[in-house]
Design a protein around this motif. Structure first.
Motif, PDB file in Angstrom:
ATOM      1  N   ASP A 169     -20.470 -18.762   6.809  1.00  0.00           N
ATOM      2  CA  ASP A 169     -19.236 -18.445   6.063  1.00  0.00           C
ATOM      3  C   ASP A 169     -19.425 -18.907   4.625  1.00  0.00           C
ATOM      4  O   ASP A 169     -20.191 -19.845   4.356  1.00  0.00           O
ATOM      5  CB  ASP A 169     -18.015 -19.182   6.647  1.00  0.00           C
ATOM      6  CG  ASP A 169     -17.539 -18.551   7.942  1.00  0.00           C
ATOM      7  OD1 ASP A 169     -17.404 -17.327   7.987  1.00  0.00           O
ATOM      8  OD2 ASP A 169     -17.294 -19.307   8.906  1.00  0.00           O
ATOM      9  N   SER A 170     -18.685 -18.279   3.711  1.00  0.00           N
ATOM     10  CA  SER A 170     -18.626 -18.786   2.348  1.00  0.00           C
ATOM     11  C   SER A 170     -17.685 -19.995   2.322  1.00  0.00           C
ATOM     12  O   SER A 170     -16.626 -19.972   2.959  1.00  0.00           O
ATOM     13  CB  SER A 170     -18.117 -17.704   1.396  1.00  0.00           C
ATOM     14  OG  SER A 170     -17.792 -18.264   0.141  1.00  0.00           O
ATOM     15  N   MET A 171     -18.047 -21.032   1.591  1.00  0.00           N
ATOM     16  CA  MET A 171     -17.176 -22.209   1.521  1.00  0.00           C
ATOM     17  C   MET A 171     -15.805 -21.867   0.963  1.00  0.00           C
ATOM     18  O   MET A 171     -14.785 -22.402   1.394  1.00  0.00           O
ATOM     19  CB  MET A 171     -17.821 -23.300   0.659  1.00  0.00           C
ATOM     20  CG  MET A 171     -18.899 -24.085   1.390  1.00  0.00           C
ATOM     21  SD  MET A 171     -19.296 -25.635   0.551  1.00  0.00           S
ATOM     22  CE  MET A 171     -19.924 -25.034  -1.012  1.00  0.00           C
ATOM     23  N   ASP A 172     -15.756 -20.946   0.026  1.00  0.00           N
ATOM     24  CA  ASP A 172     -14.477 -20.553  -0.581  1.00  0.00           C
ATOM     25  C   ASP A 172     -13.520 -19.982   0.457  1.00  0.00           C
ATOM     26  O   ASP A 172     -12.302 -20.119   0.321  1.00  0.00           O
ATOM     27  CB  ASP A 172     -14.710 -19.515  -1.688  1.00  0.00           C
ATOM     28  CG  ASP A 172     -15.630 -20.037  -2.780  1.00  0.00           C
ATOM     29  OD1 ASP A 172     -16.837 -20.219  -2.512  1.00  0.00           O
ATOM     30  OD2 ASP A 172     -15.128 -20.280  -3.890  1.00  0.00           O
ATOM     31  N   GLU A 173     -14.052 -19.360   1.501  1.00  0.00           N
ATOM     32  CA  GLU A 173     -13.204 -18.731   2.506  1.00  0.00           C
ATOM     33  C   GLU A 173     -12.675 -19.733   3.531  1.00  0.00           C
ATOM     34  O   GLU A 173     -11.760 -19.424   4.285  1.00  0.00           O
ATOM     35  CB  GLU A 173     -14.005 -17.645   3.248  1.00  0.00           C
ATOM     36  CG  GLU A 173     -14.464 -16.505   2.345  1.00  0.00           C
ATOM     37  CD  GLU A 173     -15.398 -15.544   3.072  1.00  0.00           C
ATOM     38  OE1 GLU A 173     -15.722 -15.834   4.245  1.00  0.00           O
ATOM     39  OE2 GLU A 173     -15.792 -14.531   2.478  1.00  0.00           O
TER      40      GLU A 173
END
Length: 237
Positions: A169-173
């Motif tokens: 996953d992207s950390m921002d998500e």
């Protein structure tokens, strides 16, 4: 034999009744005077009581204002001490005013401990717990930016173990994800996946794999008295 009532007898009776009436009048007047005197005393006492109550009320208001000023002053001093300590920390990461344990990173209100010995996710969680901390959770943008600045790789994160496998996953998500909450881990099995940080992304692997650990906990308040003994901050600390 009937008794003869003379004028002298009537005069005596009238005189006796007059004296009784006068005595009663005098007694009534004394009672009135006494009551009036006592009422005056009572009124004076009431006035004194009300004056005392007003004085106490004013004193309480004054004490409340003083207490508020003391609280505000304490808050201001704590903020100044924290700002000064942070400036000193930027120059010397292990400065004595630092509110985090030795070798932990101080950022805003938190302390972050990086442990490079490889261990399973559960052992990492136990390590943090033993240090009165928890595995890192990236739950807001300020922490996200801090984590990005550290360029971390291969550290277990405080994500709940999951049965369904994900690659990354992207950390921002993940900032607002409910998966950051770590539930009771007694259910943990060998086939479950745990998240770990790899620069800008969160990857998943078996929780039984061995990786590094990053812990977080609240920083202690900066001790004001420790700042009062510090010399001129222009290099002479």
């Amino acid at each position: 034999m009937s008794e003869d009532v003379t004028y002298a007898d009537l005069k005596f009776q009238d005189s006796s009744q007059t004296k009784n009436i006068q005595t009663f009048d005098n007694l009534e007047e004394k009672v009135y005077i006494t009551s009036k005197t006592e009422m005056g005393k009572l009124n004076k006492l009431q006035d004194i009581k009300e004056e005392l109550e007003r004085n106490v009320s004013l004193q309480l208001v004054s004490n409340t204002n003083i207490s508020k000023k003391i609280v505000n002053l304490s808050i201001t001093m704590q903020e100044l001490a924290t700002k000064l300590c942070y400036e000193l920390y930027r120059r010397q990461t292990e400065h004595k005013c630092k509110p985090c344990p030795e070798r932990w990173i101080w950022h805003e209100d938190n302390c972050y401990g990086l442990f490079d010995n490889l261990q399973t996710w559960q052992k990492g969680e136990e390590l943090c717990s033993a240090k009165k901390a928890s595995l890192l959770k990236i739950k807001n943008k300020r922490i996200l930016e801090f984590v990005k600045s550290q360029n971390l790789r291969n550290y277990w994160l405080g994500l709940s173990p999951r049965k369904d496998y994900r690659s990354y996953d992207s950390m921002d998500e993940k900032i607002i994800s409910s998966n950051w909450y770590i539930r009771d881990t007694h259910y943990l099995t060998n086939d479950m996946s745990c998240g770990y940080i790899e620069k800008m992304y969160i990857y998943y692997d078996l929780c039984t794999e061995r990786r590094k650990t990053i812990c977080e906990k609240l920083a202690n308040p900066v001790k004001i008295e420790s700042m009062l003994t510090i010399k001129d901050p222009d290099g002479r600390l």
